[in-house]
Motif scaffolding. Structure first.
Motif, short mmCIF file in Angstrom:
data_model
loop_
_atom_site.label_atom_id
_atom_site.label_comp_id
_atom_site.label_asym_id
_atom_site.label_seq_id
_atom_site.Cartn_x
_atom_site.Cartn_y
_atom_site.Cartn_z
N UNK A 28 0.84 -1.20 0.00
CA UNK A 28 0.00 0.00 0.00
C UNK A 28 0.88 1.25 0.00
N UNK A 29 0.53 2.21 -0.84
CA UNK A 29 1.24 3.50 -0.82
C UNK A 29 0.25 4.61 -1.09
N UNK A 30 0.54 5.76 -0.51
CA UNK A 30 -0.30 6.93 -0.72
C UNK A 30 0.50 8.18 -0.40
N UNK A 31 -0.06 9.32 -0.78
CA UNK A 31 0.61 10.60 -0.56
C UNK A 31 -0.23 11.44 0.38
N UNK A 32 0.44 12.06 1.35
CA UNK A 32 -0.22 12.92 2.33
C UNK A 32 0.15 14.37 2.08
N UNK A 33 -0.84 15.24 2.17
CA UNK A 33 -0.66 16.67 1.97
C UNK A 33 -0.98 17.39 3.28
N UNK A 34 0.05 17.97 3.90
CA UNK A 34 -0.10 18.67 5.17
C UNK A 34 -0.37 20.15 4.92
N UNK A 35 -1.28 20.71 5.70
CA UNK A 35 -1.62 22.13 5.57
C UNK A 35 -1.13 22.88 6.81
N UNK A 36 -0.86 24.16 6.64
CA UNK A 36 -0.34 24.99 7.73
C UNK A 36 -1.32 25.12 8.89
N UNK B 103 -2.83 22.76 10.33
CA UNK B 103 -2.82 21.56 11.15
C UNK B 103 -3.70 20.45 10.62
N UNK B 104 -4.27 20.61 9.44
CA UNK B 104 -5.07 19.55 8.84
C UNK B 104 -4.24 18.82 7.79
N UNK B 105 -4.68 17.63 7.41
CA UNK B 105 -4.04 16.91 6.32
C UNK B 105 -5.07 16.11 5.56
N UNK B 106 -4.75 15.82 4.30
CA UNK B 106 -5.56 14.95 3.45
C UNK B 106 -4.60 14.03 2.71
N UNK B 107 -5.15 12.96 2.15
CA UNK B 107 -4.34 12.04 1.35
C UNK B 107 -5.03 11.81 0.01
N UNK B 108 -4.28 11.19 -0.90
CA UNK B 108 -4.86 10.87 -2.20
C UNK B 108 -5.68 9.58 -2.17
N UNK B 109 -5.88 8.99 -0.98
CA UNK B 109 -6.73 7.80 -0.83
C UNK B 109 -7.91 8.06 0.10
N UNK B 110 -8.23 9.34 0.34
CA UNK B 110 -9.41 9.68 1.11
C UNK B 110 -9.27 9.75 2.61
N UNK B 111 -8.05 9.65 3.13
CA UNK B 111 -7.83 9.78 4.57
C UNK B 111 -7.63 11.25 4.89
N UNK B 112 -8.20 11.72 6.00
CA UNK B 112 -8.05 13.11 6.42
C UNK B 112 -7.95 13.16 7.94
#
Length: 104
Positions: A32-40, A42-51
């Motif tokens: 399994x692999x995915x990418x996480x996007x962190x926001x300033x 303090x929130x984050x989202x991923x390209x597989x629907x995790x937040x």
């Protein structure tokens, strides 16, 4: 002059939080692999629907998913594009590889 150059070099180093917000974090856990996007904020989202939310405290990156699962992993004092490190998934014991990648 040498001290001025050293101070200037340290000023160019980004904190881990800045590096994570400016880039993205690729996570490889087994097949399994995915990418996480962190926001300033303090929130984050991923390209597989995790937040969820994230913080950096005392050398650890801690995340809390919107579904309630949480965990922390050690992170280096400085991070740069291309840096990689490994950790252990607290739920499964599996090795996870983290890599800082360019944000698209």
């Amino acid at each position: 002059m040498t001290l001025t150059l050293i101070a200037a070099a340290f000023a160019l180093l980004s904190t881990p939080a800045e590096t994570l917000v400016e880039n993205a974090l690729h996570i490889q856990a087994g097949e399994m692999s995915y990418t996480t996007f962190f926001e300033a904020d303090g929130s984050y989202t991923t390209d597989v629907g995790i937040a969820g939310t994230w913080t950096l405290v005392d050398g650890e990156m801690c995340v809390v998913r919107s579904t309630g699962e949480s965990g922390c992993q050690p992170v280096a004092d400085t991070l740069a594009l291309g840096d990689s490190w490994s950790g252990t998934n607290p739920a499964t014991g599996a090795t996870v590889t983290y890599t800082v990648i360019a944000r698209d």
